[in-house]
Write an enzyme that holds these catalytic residues in place. Structure first.
Site, PDB file in Angstrom:
ATOM      1  N   GLY A 217      33.799  14.711  25.754  1.00 37.72           N
ATOM      2  CA  GLY A 217      32.840  15.204  24.737  1.00 37.72           C
ATOM      3  C   GLY A 217      31.582  15.554  24.909  1.00 37.72           C
ATOM      4  CB  ILE A 218      28.939  17.037  23.048  1.00 33.41           C
ATOM      5  CG1 ILE A 218      27.577  17.515  23.052  1.00 33.41           C
ATOM      6  CG2 ILE A 218      29.178  16.230  21.503  1.00 33.41           C
ATOM      7  CD1 ILE A 218      27.399  18.610  22.009  1.00 33.41           C
ATOM      8  CB  ALA A 220      23.713  10.336  26.509  1.00 30.53           C
ATOM      9  CB  ILE A 221      28.730   8.451  26.149  1.00 31.58           C
ATOM     10  CG1 ILE A 221      27.656   7.369  25.537  1.00 31.58           C
ATOM     11  CG2 ILE A 221      30.073   7.745  26.600  1.00 31.58           C
ATOM     12  CD1 ILE A 221      28.027   6.933  24.303  1.00 31.58           C
ATOM     13  CD  GLU A 240      35.802  20.673  21.346  1.00 28.87           C
ATOM     14  OE1 GLU A 240      36.755  19.982  21.308  1.00 28.87           O
ATOM     15  OE2 GLU A 240      34.671  20.722  20.929  1.00 28.87           O
ATOM     16  N   GLY A 338      36.909  18.541  18.490  1.00 28.73           N
ATOM     17  CA  GLY A 338      38.169  18.615  19.032  1.00 28.73           C
ATOM     18  C   GLY A 338      38.451  17.385  19.328  1.00 28.73           C
TER      19      GLY A 338
HETATM   20  N1  COA Z   1      24.357   4.746  11.370  1.00 26.51           N
HETATM   21  C1  COA Z   1      23.155   5.222  10.939  1.00 26.51           C
HETATM   22  N2  COA Z   1      22.602   6.224  12.005  1.00 26.51           N
HETATM   23  C2  COA Z   1      23.425   6.396  13.109  1.00 26.51           C
HETATM   24  C3  COA Z   1      24.591   5.749  13.313  1.00 26.51           C
HETATM   25  C4  COA Z   1      24.916   4.658  12.634  1.00 26.51           C
HETATM   26  N3  COA Z   1      26.204   4.153  12.404  1.00 26.51           N
HETATM   27  N4  COA Z   1      25.094   6.041  14.709  1.00 26.51           N
HETATM   28  C5  COA Z   1      24.312   6.679  14.841  1.00 26.51           C
HETATM   29  N5  COA Z   1      23.174   7.054  14.146  1.00 26.51           N
HETATM   30  C6  COA Z   1      21.963   7.789  14.334  1.00 26.51           C
HETATM   31  C7  COA Z   1      21.311   7.666  15.824  1.00 26.51           C
HETATM   32  O1  COA Z   1      20.604   6.665  15.758  1.00 26.51           O
HETATM   33  C8  COA Z   1      20.896   9.105  16.053  1.00 26.51           C
HETATM   34  O2  COA Z   1      19.610   9.091  15.273  1.00 26.51           O
HETATM   35  P1  COA Z   1      18.287   9.895  15.920  1.00 26.51           P
HETATM   36  O3  COA Z   1      18.627  11.343  16.226  1.00 26.51           O
HETATM   37  O4  COA Z   1      17.261   9.724  14.754  1.00 26.51           O
HETATM   38  O5  COA Z   1      18.048   9.315  17.149  1.00 26.51           O
HETATM   39  C9  COA Z   1      21.758  10.024  15.750  1.00 26.51           C
HETATM   40  O6  COA Z   1      22.519   9.293  14.450  1.00 26.51           O
HETATM   41  C10 COA Z   1      22.864  10.510  16.481  1.00 26.51           C
HETATM   42  O7  COA Z   1      23.518   9.561  17.252  1.00 26.51           O
HETATM   43  P2  COA Z   1      23.902   9.280  18.753  1.00 26.51           P
HETATM   44  O8  COA Z   1      24.466   8.208  19.030  1.00 26.51           O
HETATM   45  O9  COA Z   1      22.561   9.687  19.625  1.00 26.51           O
HETATM   46  O10 COA Z   1      24.730  10.731  18.844  1.00 26.51           O
HETATM   47  P3  COA Z   1      25.395  11.460  20.018  1.00 26.51           P
HETATM   48  O11 COA Z   1      24.448  12.620  20.237  1.00 26.51           O
HETATM   49  O12 COA Z   1      25.802  10.591  21.249  1.00 26.51           O
HETATM   50  O13 COA Z   1      26.850  12.154  19.173  1.00 26.51           O
HETATM   51  C11 COA Z   1      28.648  12.025  17.653  1.00 26.51           C
HETATM   52  C12 COA Z   1      27.663  11.159  18.799  1.00 26.51           C
HETATM   53  C13 COA Z   1      29.742  10.981  17.258  1.00 26.51           C
HETATM   54  C14 COA Z   1      27.742  12.439  16.620  1.00 26.51           C
HETATM   55  C15 COA Z   1      28.988  13.336  18.436  1.00 26.51           C
HETATM   56  O14 COA Z   1      29.826  12.916  19.689  1.00 26.51           O
HETATM   57  C16 COA Z   1      30.178  14.099  17.623  1.00 26.51           C
HETATM   58  O15 COA Z   1      29.749  14.837  16.648  1.00 26.51           O
HETATM   59  N6  COA Z   1      31.456  13.847  17.740  1.00 26.51           N
HETATM   60  C17 COA Z   1      32.496  14.381  16.960  1.00 26.51           C
HETATM   61  C18 COA Z   1      33.108  15.719  17.356  1.00 26.51           C
HETATM   62  C19 COA Z   1      33.581  15.299  18.613  1.00 26.51           C
HETATM   63  O16 COA Z   1      33.946  14.185  19.145  1.00 26.51           O
HETATM   64  N7  COA Z   1      34.065  16.261  19.451  1.00 26.51           N
HETATM   65  C20 COA Z   1      34.575  16.073  20.968  1.00 26.51           C
HETATM   66  C21 COA Z   1      34.760  17.362  21.547  1.00 26.51           C
HETATM   67  S1  COA Z   1      33.384  18.101  22.294  1.00 26.51           S
END
Ligand code: COA
Length: 435
Positions: A217-218, A220-221, A240, A338
Site C-alpha cells: 500500500g501507500i 511509510a509502513i 496496485e 485497492g
Molecule cells: N484518529 C484520529 N486521527 C488519526 C487516526 C485516528 N484513529 N489515525 C490516524 N490519524 C491521523 C494521523 O495522526 C495523521 O494526522 P496528521 O496528518 O495530522 O499527522 C493522519 O490521520 C494520517 O495518518 P497516518 O497514519 O500518517 O496515515 P498514512 O499516511 O500512513 O495512511 C491510511 C494510512 C490508512 C489513511 C492509508 O493507508 C489509506 O488511505 N488506506 C486506504 C486505501 C488503501 O489501503 N489502499 C491500498 C492500496 S494503495
C-alpha cells in the site's frame, strides 16, 4: 512514426484551446495521482468563467487540487474516489462528494451505459513511438479505461513521461485533442520512517517468506517493510502501486519475480508514485508492466498468484477486527482504494496472507488506533470476515479463525500499553471474561 505532427496537425492545440471543448455539466475524469496532466488542469482553471458545475472525477490528488477549492465551487464540482489534503474540505463540504467503490470495479462505472459515463478524459502520456503509440506512463490504472470509454480525449504529451510497457498504450489516432507541453512529472515525497515504522516493518517482514508475491500500500509502513526484506529471495510484485523502495530491492536481486505463478519475471502494477529514480527505472523497462486496474486489482487475478501477501494500513481497528482505513469519524479522509481487492485476492491465493499494519497510536500518542468500537460515523473498509493479520509496533495479532473474544485479546496485546487497561475493561464489559 515520421512526421506525426504533420499527420495529426488538426488535433494539435494549446491547453487553453483544448479545454474550450468542455461544456458546463460535463463529467470529466482526470488522469490519476502523479500522472495528472498539470498544464491542462491549469488551463481549466484559467478558463473557469466558461463553466458551470463541471464534474471532476479524480482519485489520489497529488497536484494543487484547485478545482476542489471553495472559491471555485460555482465552476467545478468534485466527485472523489480517494480524498487527499487538497480535496478533503470539498468532499466533506457542500461543494463536493465521495463515491464509494472497490478500485477494481471503478472502470465498469465509466462504461457508456454504466453508472458514471465519461464525457471527457484528460490524460497525460509519453511522446509517441515509431508506430504512433503513446504510453500512459506512470498512471495506467483507471486512467486508460476512463479514456477508452470517454466521448472525448484531451491528452497532454509530455516528453518527461516515461514510456512504461504492458497494457499501457494509446494510439495518436484515438485522441481528440493533443496538447504538447513538457513539464516535470509530479513526484511523491518519500515518507519519514521512524523507529515505530521500523518495528512494524520488522514484524511484517517476519510474515513474508522467500518466493512470496507482494502488494504494498501507500505510505511509510510499506517502505519500512521493504528495508527489512534484503535477505529474502525471489520475491515478486503484483501491486496496485509501487514506489522507490521496490527499485532498490530489484537492483539488489531480492525482487526477481521468478517464483510468480502468473506474469513470471514481471512486476505487475497499476500506477507509480515516487521520485525521478523510479520514473527513470521504469522507462522502456520490460520487467515492470503497467496494466489497467480491472486486471491488476481484480481479486480473481490477484488470487492466481500463489503465496500472495498484501500489506496495507488503517486509521482504526475495533476489537472485532473491523478495519477503518478511510475516515476519521464521519469525515472522509482517503478512500477504499485497492485495500479490499487485495485482501480478498490474497485470502483466495494458495498460501496467501493479508496484513494490516499501523502504528498503535495517533496524535502524538494521545489516541489508540485499536478501539473497542469504531468512532461514530466511521467507515468499515475491510470487514471482520476479511481481516487476517494486524500488526503494530507491539507485535502481530492473527485474527482469521479466531472468536470475537480471542480477537479482542489478541488486539489488546498489540495495543499501546497506555491503552491496554481501558481496552480490557471495555472488552470485559462486553464479554464478561476474556479467557
Ligand atoms: N484518529 C484520529 N486521527 C488519526 C487516526 C485516528 N484513529 N489515525 C490516524 N490519524 C491521523 C494521523 O495522526 C495523521 O494526522 P496528521 O496528518 O495530522 O499527522 C493522519 O490521520 C494520517 O495518518 P497516518 O497514519 O500518517 O496515515 P498514512 O499516511 O500512513 O495512511 C491510511 C494510512 C490508512 C489513511 C492509508 O493507508 C489509506 O488511505 N488506506 C486506504 C486505501 C488503501 O489501503 N489502499 C491500498 C492500496 S494503495
Amino acid at each position: 512514426m515520421k512526421d506525426w505532427r504533420e499527420i495529426y496537425k488538426h488535433k494539435i492545440v494549446t491547453a487553453d484551446e483544448a479545454v474550450k471543448h468542455i461544456k458546463s455539466g460535463d463529467r470529466v475524469v482526470f488522469g490519476h495521482a502523479c500522472g495528472e496532466a498539470q498544464e491542462i488542469t491549469e488551463a481549466l482553471l484559467r478558463n473557469k468563467e466558461r463553466y458551470e458545475k463541471v464534474e471532476i472525477i479524480h482519485f489520489v490528488p497529488m497536484g494543487k487540487g484547485e478545482y476542489a477549492q471553495k472559491e471555485n465551487q460555482k465552476y467545478f464540482y468534485h466527485n472523489s474516489f480517494f480524498g487527499g489534503g487538497s480535496t478533503r474540505e470539498a468532499i466533506n463540504g457542500a461543494y463536493g462528494d465521495f463515491t464509494p467503490s472497490f478500485f477494481f470495479e471503478v472502470p465498469k462505472l465509466f462504461e457508456a451505459g454504466g453508472k458514471l459515463p465519461v464525457d471527457v478524459a484528460i490524460i497525460q502520456i509519453s511522446s509517441p513511438d515509431a508506430h504512433g503509440y503513446c504510453s500512459y506512463g506512470i498512471s495506467c490504472d483507471y486512467t486508460k479505461l476512463a479514456a477508452e470509454h470517454a466521448k472525448m480525449i484531451i491528452a497532454q504529451i509530455n516528453k518527461h513521461m516515461p514510456r512504461t510497457l504492458g497494457n499501457s498504450f494509446v494510439h495518436l489516432s484515438e485522441l481528440d485533442y493533443i496538447v504538447e507541453y513538457d513539464q516535470p512529472i509530479l513526484q511523491l515525497t518519500p515518507p519519514k520512517i521512524g523507529e515505530t515504522e521500523k518495528k512494524i516493518g520488522e514484524y511484517c517482514a517476519s510474515l513474508i517468506r522467500d518466493g512470496d508475491t507482494l502488494q504494498l500500500g501507500i505510505g511509510a509502513i510499506p517502505d519500512a517493510v521493504l528495508t527489512f526484506l534484503k535477505d529474502k529471495k525471489h520475491l515478486g510484485i503484483h501491486s496496485e502501486m509501487i514506489s522507490d523502495g521496490v527499485v532498490d530491492l530489484i537492483l539488489a536481486g531480492v525482487i526477481d519475480n521468478q517464483k510468480k505463478t502468473i506474469n513470471r519475471g514481471k512486476c505487475i502494477v497499476g500506477f507509480l508514485m515516487g521520485s525521478q529514480k523510479l520514473y527513470d527505472y521504469v522507462d522502456n523497462n520490460p520487467s515492470v508492466e503497467l496494466h489497467p486496474i480491472d486486471y491488476v486489482n481484480h481479486p480473481f487475478i490477484i488470487a492466481q498468484n500463489e503465496n500472495m501477501v498484501s500489506i496495507n494500513s488503517a486509521l482504526q481497528v475495533d476489537l472485532m477486527g473491523q478495519i477503518n482505513a478511510e475516515s476519521i469519524g464521519a469525515k472522509q479522509f482517503s478512500g477504499t482504494g485497492g485495500q479490499v481487492d487485495f485482501i480478498r485476492g490474497a485470502s483466495m491465493s494458495k498460501g496467501g496472507r493479508s496484513i494490516i499494519a499501523m502504528p498503535s497510536t495517533a496524535a502524538k500518542g494521545s489516541i489508540s488506533k485499536i478501539v473497542m468500537n469504531l468512532d461514530r460515523g466511521s467507515t468499515v473498509t475491510t470487514s471482520r470476515n476479511d481481516v487476517d493479520y494486524v500488526v503494530t509496533e507491539y507485535g502481530i495479532a492473527e485474527l482469521k479463525g479466531k472468536t470475537l473474544r480471542e480477537r479482542a485479546k489478541a488486539l489488546i496485546a498489540i495495543a499501546h500499553p497506555d491503552f491496554r487497561e481501558e481496552l480490557t475493561r471495555q472488552a470485559l464489559d462486553k464479554f464478561q471474561t476474556l479467557n
